[in-house]
Design a protein around this motif. Structure first.
Motif, PDB file in Angstrom:
ATOM      1  N   TRP A   1      -3.343   6.560  -2.480  1.00 55.19           N
ATOM      2  CA  TRP A   1      -3.557   6.234  -0.911  1.00 55.19           C
ATOM      3  C   TRP A   1      -2.468   5.727  -0.353  1.00 55.19           C
ATOM      4  CZ3 TRP A   1      -7.048   8.085   2.003  1.00 55.19           C
ATOM      5  CH2 TRP A   1      -8.202   8.654   1.191  1.00 55.19           C
ATOM      6  N   SER A   2      -1.832   4.675  -0.880  1.00 53.99           N
ATOM      7  CA  SER A   2      -0.649   4.295  -0.345  1.00 53.99           C
ATOM      8  C   SER A   2       0.503   5.221  -0.138  1.00 53.99           C
ATOM      9  CB  SER A   2       0.002   3.242  -1.393  1.00 53.99           C
ATOM     10  OG  SER A   2      -0.929   2.289  -1.457  1.00 53.99           O
ATOM     11  N   MET A   3       0.753   6.468  -0.793  1.00 51.21           N
ATOM     12  CA  MET A   3       1.804   7.279  -0.737  1.00 51.21           C
ATOM     13  C   MET A   3       1.163   8.185   0.438  1.00 51.21           C
ATOM     14  SD  MET A   3       4.126   6.394  -2.339  1.00 51.21           S
ATOM     15  CE  MET A   3       5.517   8.051  -2.221  1.00 51.21           C
TER      16      MET A   3
ATOM     17  N   LEU B   1      -0.567   7.355   2.928  1.00 53.26           N
ATOM     18  CA  LEU B   1      -0.371   6.555   4.454  1.00 53.26           C
ATOM     19  C   LEU B   1       0.847   6.725   4.640  1.00 53.26           C
ATOM     20  CD1 LEU B   1      -2.849   3.762   3.856  1.00 53.26           C
ATOM     21  CD2 LEU B   1      -3.041   5.662   5.333  1.00 53.26           C
ATOM     22  N   ILE B   2       2.028   6.601   3.570  1.00 54.40           N
ATOM     23  CA  ILE B   2       3.459   6.386   3.964  1.00 54.40           C
ATOM     24  C   ILE B   2       3.675   7.933   4.377  1.00 54.40           C
ATOM     25  CG2 ILE B   2       5.538   6.322   2.872  1.00 54.40           C
ATOM     26  CD1 ILE B   2       4.452   4.083   1.027  1.00 54.40           C
ATOM     27  N   LEU B   3       3.249   8.916   3.751  1.00 54.22           N
ATOM     28  CA  LEU B   3       3.489  10.570   4.120  1.00 54.22           C
ATOM     29  C   LEU B   3       2.783  10.431   5.774  1.00 54.22           C
ATOM     30  CD1 LEU B   3       4.384  13.190   3.534  1.00 54.22           C
ATOM     31  CD2 LEU B   3       1.989  13.700   2.676  1.00 54.22           C
ATOM     32  N   CYS B   4       1.775  10.128   6.012  1.00 54.93           N
ATOM     33  CA  CYS B   4       1.296  10.213   7.308  1.00 54.93           C
ATOM     34  C   CYS B   4       2.254   9.577   8.111  1.00 54.93           C
ATOM     35  CB  CYS B   4      -0.133   9.700   7.409  1.00 54.93           C
ATOM     36  SG  CYS B   4      -1.439  10.674   6.695  1.00 54.93           S
ATOM     37  N   MET B   5       2.628   8.504   8.008  1.00 51.73           N
ATOM     38  CA  MET B   5       3.554   7.562   9.079  1.00 51.73           C
ATOM     39  C   MET B   5       4.842   8.516   9.075  1.00 51.73           C
ATOM     40  SD  MET B   5       2.659   3.434   8.394  1.00 51.73           S
ATOM     41  CE  MET B   5       3.574   3.733   6.765  1.00 51.73           C
TER      42      MET B   5
ATOM     43  N   PHE C   1       4.606  12.376  -5.918  1.00 50.28           N
ATOM     44  CA  PHE C   1       3.571  11.255  -6.150  1.00 50.28           C
ATOM     45  C   PHE C   1       2.173  11.555  -5.756  1.00 50.28           C
ATOM     46  CE2 PHE C   1       7.574   8.840  -5.951  1.00 50.28           C
ATOM     47  CZ  PHE C   1       7.611   8.077  -7.044  1.00 50.28           C
ATOM     48  N   LEU C   2       2.210  12.602  -4.827  1.00 52.04           N
ATOM     49  CA  LEU C   2       0.817  12.842  -4.289  1.00 52.04           C
ATOM     50  C   LEU C   2      -0.043  13.911  -5.210  1.00 52.04           C
ATOM     51  CD1 LEU C   2       1.436  12.961  -0.605  1.00 52.04           C
ATOM     52  CD2 LEU C   2       0.177  11.088  -1.858  1.00 52.04           C
ATOM     53  N   SER C   3       0.553  14.618  -5.630  1.00 53.59           N
ATOM     54  CA  SER C   3      -0.032  15.786  -6.642  1.00 53.59           C
ATOM     55  C   SER C   3       0.805  16.528  -7.705  1.00 53.59           C
ATOM     56  CB  SER C   3      -0.526  16.892  -5.397  1.00 53.59           C
ATOM     57  OG  SER C   3      -0.931  18.190  -6.093  1.00 53.59           O
ATOM     58  N   LYS C   4       0.089  16.772  -8.734  1.00 50.24           N
ATOM     59  CA  LYS C   4       0.764  17.348  -9.763  1.00 50.24           C
ATOM     60  C   LYS C   4       1.556  18.772  -9.420  1.00 50.24           C
ATOM     61  CE  LYS C   4      -1.758  14.763 -13.354  1.00 50.24           C
ATOM     62  NZ  LYS C   4      -2.691  15.136 -14.375  1.00 50.24           N
TER      63      LYS C   4
END
Length: 161
Positions: free
Chosen positions: A4-6, A8-12, A89-92
């Motif tokens: 979730w943190s990653m 949100l970082i991706l969205c920003m 970090f978000l997906s394999k």
């Protein structure tokens, strides 16, 4: 929690990247007026569909300030480094270099097509090349770090039950 943190970082990051790529010359208050779908001859001539033409121009021919050259060449690479770093970090599905390269190319192509269609800038095939290189360079620190500190821990075998 880390995903979730990653995310949100991706969205920003994507919001900032979109502002820098698509709306760098247009105030946010005037964006809606830019969707007029009118194409004039000058606009179509300002695009580059020849690979390495702009890169070659900035490296060898450009009679412009060095900072403008660096902004155009290095900026296109650096702007996409975070994308290549965050995706694994978000997906394999993005833990392979080829997957990150394709995703980066597709994101860059989306930005370039939006610039072409809506006249937010000019389409440049060299931006696709430089942006994709940036995504690949962003993937490398993830891969190197993952060699020493694996992010996905393997579960012990169920044979001990």
């Amino acid at each position: 929690m880390r995903k979730w943190s990653m995310f949100l970082i991706l969205c920003m990051y994507l919001a900032i990247l979109t502002k820098l790529i698509l709306f760098k010359y247009i105030p946010l208050s005037e964006i809606i007026h830019h969707f007029n779908f009118t194409y004039n001859e000058y606009h179509w001539r300002s695009n580059n569909f020849v690979p390495f033409k702009t890169i070659y121009f900035y490296l060898y021919l450009a009679d412009v300030n060095v900072s403008i050259r660096m902004e155009n060449l290095i900026g296109n690479v650096i702007g996409f480094v975070p994308f290549g770093f965050i995706l694994p970090f978000l997906s394999k599905n993005f833990q392979r270099l080829s997957a990150v390269a394709v995703a980066t190319f597709c994101l860059s192509l989306t930005y370039e097509m939006l610039q072409l269609i809506f006249e937010f800038g000019s389409f440049d095939v060299d931006d696709l090349i430089l942006n994709t290189v940036g995504g690949i360079l962003g993937y490398l620190p993830y891969k190197i770090t993952n060699l020493f500190y694996p992010f996905s821990k393997k579960k012990p075998a169920d044979s001990l039950k």
